[in-house]
Design a protein around this motif. Structure first.
Motif, short mmCIF file in Angstrom:
data_model
loop_
_atom_site.label_atom_id
_atom_site.label_comp_id
_atom_site.label_asym_id
_atom_site.label_seq_id
_atom_site.Cartn_x
_atom_site.Cartn_y
_atom_site.Cartn_z
N TRP A 12 0.86 -1.18 0.00
CA TRP A 12 0.00 0.00 0.00
C TRP A 12 0.89 1.23 0.00
N GLN A 13 0.32 2.39 -0.21
CA GLN A 13 1.09 3.64 -0.24
C GLN A 13 1.62 3.93 1.16
N LEU A 14 2.94 3.95 1.30
CA LEU A 14 3.56 4.22 2.59
C LEU A 14 3.74 5.72 2.78
N THR A 36 25.23 -3.65 6.33
CA THR A 36 25.09 -2.30 5.79
C THR A 36 24.40 -2.41 4.43
N GLY A 37 24.17 -1.27 3.81
CA GLY A 37 23.57 -1.30 2.49
C GLY A 37 22.89 0.00 2.12
N LEU A 38 21.88 -0.14 1.28
CA LEU A 38 21.18 0.99 0.70
C LEU A 38 19.72 0.61 0.55
N LEU A 39 18.82 1.54 0.86
CA LEU A 39 17.39 1.32 0.65
C LEU A 39 16.84 2.52 -0.09
N LEU A 40 16.24 2.26 -1.26
CA LEU A 40 15.59 3.30 -2.05
C LEU A 40 14.10 3.00 -2.11
N TYR A 41 13.28 4.06 -2.02
CA TYR A 41 11.83 3.91 -2.13
C TYR A 41 11.34 5.00 -3.07
N LEU A 42 10.63 4.60 -4.12
CA LEU A 42 10.10 5.55 -5.09
C LEU A 42 8.86 4.95 -5.73
N ASP A 43 7.77 5.72 -5.72
CA ASP A 43 6.53 5.29 -6.37
C ASP A 43 6.11 3.88 -5.96
N GLN A 44 6.10 3.63 -4.68
CA GLN A 44 5.72 2.36 -4.07
C GLN A 44 6.69 1.22 -4.37
N GLY A 45 7.87 1.53 -4.90
CA GLY A 45 8.84 0.49 -5.18
C GLY A 45 10.06 0.60 -4.28
N PHE A 46 10.56 -0.54 -3.85
CA PHE A 46 11.78 -0.61 -3.06
C PHE A 46 12.89 -1.23 -3.90
N LEU A 47 14.08 -0.73 -3.73
CA LEU A 47 15.30 -1.39 -4.19
C LEU A 47 16.23 -1.36 -3.00
N VAL A 60 18.58 -11.25 7.62
CA VAL A 60 17.84 -9.98 7.43
C VAL A 60 16.87 -10.14 6.26
N PHE A 61 17.33 -10.72 5.17
CA PHE A 61 16.47 -10.88 4.00
C PHE A 61 15.29 -11.80 4.31
N ALA A 62 15.50 -12.85 5.08
CA ALA A 62 14.40 -13.73 5.47
C ALA A 62 13.34 -12.96 6.24
N SER A 63 13.77 -12.07 7.10
CA SER A 63 12.84 -11.22 7.84
C SER A 63 12.09 -10.28 6.90
N ILE A 64 12.80 -9.72 5.95
CA ILE A 64 12.18 -8.82 4.96
C ILE A 64 11.13 -9.59 4.15
N GLU A 65 11.45 -10.80 3.77
CA GLU A 65 10.50 -11.60 2.97
C GLU A 65 9.19 -11.86 3.72
N ARG A 66 9.24 -11.92 5.03
CA ARG A 66 8.03 -12.15 5.83
C ARG A 66 7.22 -10.87 6.06
N ASP A 67 7.78 -9.73 5.76
CA ASP A 67 7.15 -8.44 6.02
C ASP A 67 5.98 -8.24 5.03
N ARG A 68 4.79 -8.05 5.55
CA ARG A 68 3.59 -7.92 4.71
C ARG A 68 3.42 -6.53 4.10
N ARG A 69 4.34 -5.61 4.39
CA ARG A 69 4.23 -4.27 3.81
C ARG A 69 4.66 -4.21 2.36
N HIS A 70 5.16 -5.31 1.84
CA HIS A 70 5.57 -5.34 0.43
C HIS A 70 5.40 -6.72 -0.17
N ALA A 71 5.42 -6.76 -1.49
CA ALA A 71 5.34 -8.03 -2.24
C ALA A 71 6.46 -8.07 -3.25
N ARG A 72 6.96 -9.25 -3.51
CA ARG A 72 8.03 -9.37 -4.48
C ARG A 72 7.51 -9.56 -5.85
#
Length: 72
Positions: A12-14, A36-47, A60-72
């Motif tokens: 959804w729109q964050l 460490t790393g980088l997180l970009l958010y633009l127009d409802q998209g994450f990189l 960390v990625f396994a935790s991100i995959e379980r997060d319902r705030r986004h879909a792959r």
């Protein structure tokens, strides 16, 4: 050092408060894990780029995959 890059779409729109909550949690957890790393958010998209010890990055990625705030 292990690197992982992924893209996903927000479920959804964050708003700024949502994004700040994500960043606060990520900064705290990633620092503790040596990730460490980088997180970009633009127009409802994450990189995101994650880097650090392989087991930590994959955890960390396994935790991100379980997060319902986004879909792959």
């Amino acid at each position: 050092m292990y690197q992982l890059v992924y893209v996903s779409t927000a479920a959804w729109q964050l708003n700024l408060q949502d994004l700040n909550a994500i960043l606060d949690t990520a900064r705290r957890n990633n620092k503790r894990l040596g990730v460490t790393g980088l997180l970009l958010y633009l127009d409802q998209g994450f990189l995101q780029v994650l880097e650090g010890p392989k087991d930590a990055v994959l955890g960390v990625f396994a935790s991100i995959e379980r997060d319902r705030r986004h879909a792959r």
